[in-house]
Design an enzyme around this catalytic site. Structure first.
Site, mmCIF file in Angstrom:
data_model
loop_
_atom_site.group_PDB
_atom_site.id
_atom_site.type_symbol
_atom_site.label_atom_id
_atom_site.label_comp_id
_atom_site.label_asym_id
_atom_site.label_seq_id
_atom_site.Cartn_x
_atom_site.Cartn_y
_atom_site.Cartn_z
ATOM 1 N N ASP A 89 -4.220 4.288 -6.263
ATOM 2 C CA ASP A 89 -3.168 3.336 -5.897
ATOM 3 C C ASP A 89 -2.833 2.463 -7.107
ATOM 4 O O ASP A 89 -3.718 1.868 -7.721
ATOM 5 C CB ASP A 89 -3.627 2.466 -4.718
ATOM 6 C CG ASP A 89 -2.461 1.783 -4.033
ATOM 7 O OD1 ASP A 89 -1.602 1.203 -4.729
ATOM 8 O OD2 ASP A 89 -2.410 1.825 -2.788
ATOM 9 N N SER A 109 3.000 0.722 -1.398
ATOM 10 C CA SER A 109 2.065 1.775 -1.010
ATOM 11 C C SER A 109 2.404 2.393 0.340
ATOM 12 O O SER A 109 2.001 3.521 0.612
ATOM 13 C CB SER A 109 0.647 1.219 -0.979
ATOM 14 O OG SER A 109 0.286 0.823 -2.282
ATOM 15 N N THR A 166 -2.042 2.939 2.447
ATOM 16 C CA THR A 166 -2.155 4.332 1.993
ATOM 17 C C THR A 166 -2.778 5.233 3.054
ATOM 18 O O THR A 166 -2.121 6.196 3.498
ATOM 19 C CB THR A 166 -2.919 4.408 0.649
ATOM 20 O OG1 THR A 166 -2.338 3.471 -0.257
ATOM 21 C CG2 THR A 166 -2.870 5.810 0.063
ATOM 22 N N GLU A 209 -8.656 8.017 -1.723
ATOM 23 C CA GLU A 209 -7.896 6.981 -2.417
ATOM 24 C C GLU A 209 -8.787 6.051 -3.235
ATOM 25 O O GLU A 209 -9.747 5.472 -2.712
ATOM 26 C CB GLU A 209 -7.091 6.125 -1.418
ATOM 27 C CG GLU A 209 -6.170 5.142 -2.153
ATOM 28 C CD GLU A 209 -5.667 4.001 -1.276
ATOM 29 O OE1 GLU A 209 -6.200 3.787 -0.183
ATOM 30 O OE2 GLU A 209 -4.732 3.310 -1.726
ATOM 31 N N ASP A 256 -4.915 -0.643 -7.848
ATOM 32 C CA ASP A 256 -3.740 -1.475 -7.580
ATOM 33 C C ASP A 256 -4.086 -2.962 -7.541
ATOM 34 O O ASP A 256 -3.369 -3.792 -8.117
ATOM 35 C CB ASP A 256 -3.150 -1.045 -6.236
ATOM 36 C CG ASP A 256 -1.850 -1.756 -5.914
ATOM 37 O OD1 ASP A 256 -0.883 -1.576 -6.671
ATOM 38 O OD2 ASP A 256 -1.802 -2.480 -4.901
ATOM 39 N N HIS A 298 -2.597 -6.010 -9.740
ATOM 40 C CA HIS A 298 -1.930 -7.193 -9.171
ATOM 41 C C HIS A 298 -2.562 -8.473 -9.715
ATOM 42 O O HIS A 298 -1.879 -9.468 -9.928
ATOM 43 C CB HIS A 298 -2.070 -7.212 -7.643
ATOM 44 C CG HIS A 298 -1.103 -6.330 -6.922
ATOM 45 N ND1 HIS A 298 0.251 -6.560 -6.912
ATOM 46 C CD2 HIS A 298 -1.293 -5.218 -6.181
ATOM 47 C CE1 HIS A 298 0.853 -5.624 -6.193
ATOM 48 N NE2 HIS A 298 -0.060 -4.792 -5.745
ATOM 49 N N ASP A 329 0.563 6.314 -6.404
ATOM 50 C CA ASP A 329 1.750 6.135 -5.540
ATOM 51 C C ASP A 329 2.864 5.392 -6.287
ATOM 52 O O ASP A 329 4.041 5.544 -5.977
ATOM 53 C CB ASP A 329 1.377 5.431 -4.226
ATOM 54 C CG ASP A 329 0.537 4.173 -4.425
ATOM 55 O OD1 ASP A 329 0.193 3.836 -5.583
ATOM 56 O OD2 ASP A 329 0.215 3.529 -3.417
ATOM 57 N N HIS A 330 2.481 4.584 -7.281
ATOM 58 C CA HIS A 330 3.429 3.793 -8.078
ATOM 59 C C HIS A 330 2.631 3.109 -9.168
ATOM 60 O O HIS A 330 1.395 3.073 -9.114
ATOM 61 C CB HIS A 330 4.120 2.729 -7.220
ATOM 62 C CG HIS A 330 3.142 1.909 -6.426
ATOM 63 N ND1 HIS A 330 2.300 0.978 -7.005
ATOM 64 C CD2 HIS A 330 2.824 1.918 -5.106
ATOM 65 C CE1 HIS A 330 1.529 0.452 -6.080
ATOM 66 N NE2 HIS A 330 1.804 1.007 -4.918
HETATM 67 MG MG MG Z 1 -3.540 1.908 -1.147
HETATM 68 ZN ZN ZN Z 2 0.119 -2.942 -4.801
#
Ligand code: MG
Ligand code: ZN
Length: 358
Positions: A35, A77, A131, A248, A253, A257, A295-296
């Protein structure tokens, strides 16, 4: 600051991924999502590990996906995982439902489960986080976490290893979903000791690693690699039609952040070890397609040079949210060649289905 040759975190291990004999079609798919992981996160990991030592450098097939959602260029997500799970773009925040009328879309996990394949998920977040939720539930908002938990009762998945037990047994509606799972035949356990799970494949199971969010990789969480290995071996015993496992690395992620490079470094090292477990299984098995992507992107991460020195890099974040950069896709095993090229994130669903011939 890190030099490009310091901080070797993973042992040199030659998977010789290009050379083993493989079936023409996969029987199993292991789909690993980092993620918030895009090219910059992988690049940082490569230089932190020492060039040539990261698992990402060993994949025979690499592609790129465009991660945008149906409504925004910068996705989240929920829309990101729904694109993988359903093969359709949806709105930011939507879980397994499609615009304009929030129609539920069948996910690849639900479809393959209905076809008799064994299915499972392993994550380092709560089971209701966007997710994993996007593979098994259908709700217009990712924030509806108790509703998402209840949707786990609607699919006959085979194994789940994740955080978030409280969303199943300390609920506003007072329903104890752990009892509901047990009534459906699941073994329900908690903690980080997996030995008492029905590893012979006799029963499906749900294993909660934590009451809510699991700790960080830098804070002592180590279960993702062994849980991934265990889930592959368990799912193999659950159906002779093959399995689908989603894994995952959820907190890559969260590190981005927070713009926390030490946290990111630990999560990437943990995800690398997890991918190795998937590849070890696939190498031995010969009928398993392994697909790894994010995912990004998150954090708008750049590997800027440190001051005037061109020898070192300083991971530099440009935002505390996601960004729209393309995301790399790594594939190994039968069907892997389908994943080269540049394509929409929704194509990952189509390519997995095409590889399976289902
Ligand atoms: Mg996730
Ligand atoms: Zn995020």
């Amino acid at each position: 600051m890190w030099s490009f040759s310091s901080c070797a975190s993973a042992p040199k291990e030659d998977f010789s991924l290009k050379t083993i004999p493989l079936a023409t079609r996969p029987k199993n798919i292991i789909f690993l999502i980092g993620d918030g992981m895009a090219t910059a996160q992988v690049s940082a990991h490569i230089y932190w590990s020492g060039i040539g030592k990261s698992i990402f450098e060993q994949f025979p097939v690499v592609g790129f996906h465009k991660s945008h959602a149906s409504d925004y260029l910068v996705t989240d997500s929920a829309a990101g995982a729904t694109a993988f799970a359903c093969g359709e773009k949806t709105k930011v925040g939507a879980i397994g439902v499609l615009p304009p009328d929030e129609r539920p879309c069948k996910t690849i996990l639900e479809e393959l489960d209905a076809q008799g394949m064994a299915t499972g998920m392993v994550t380092t977040c709560t089971a209701t986080h966007a997710t994993p939720a996007s593979f098994i539930s259908h709700l217009e908002l990712r924030a509806l976490t108790e509703e998402i938990a209840a949707e786990y009762l609607k699919t006959n998945f085979d194994c789940l290893i994740a955080g978030g037990e409280q969303l199943f047994n300390q609920r506003y509606d007072k329903i104890n979903l752990l009892d509901s799972l047990r009534a459906k035949g699941y073994v329900v356990r908690r903690g980080t000791n997996f030995r008492k799970l029905p590893l012979d494949g006799s029963k499906p199971f749900v294993h909660f690693t934590h009451e809510m969010e699991p700790p960080t990789a830098s804070g002592g969480r180590t279960y993702l690699p062994p849980a991934t290995k265990l889930a592959c071996e368990f799912l193999q015993k659950r159906s002779d039609k093959g399995f689908f496992l989603m894994v995952e690395g959820s907190q890559i992620d969260w590190a981005c952040h927070t713009n926390d490079k030490s946290w990111l470094k630990a999560e990437m090292a943990d995800f690398d070890l997890t991918i190795r477990e998937a590849l070890r299984f696939a190498m031995q098995n010969g009928e398993t397609l392994v697909v790894v992507t994010g995912d990004h992107e998150c954090g708008g991460l750049a590997l800027a040079s440190q001051g005037n020195s061109k020898k070192y890099f300083t991971p530099t974040f440009s935002t505390r949210v996601h960004s729209a950069t393309m995301v790399p896709v790594y594939a190994f095993g039968p069907g892997a060649s389908l994943f080269s090229g540049v394509y929409e994130n929704t194509e990952i669903y189509n390519k997995m289905r095409e590889a399976l011939g289902r």
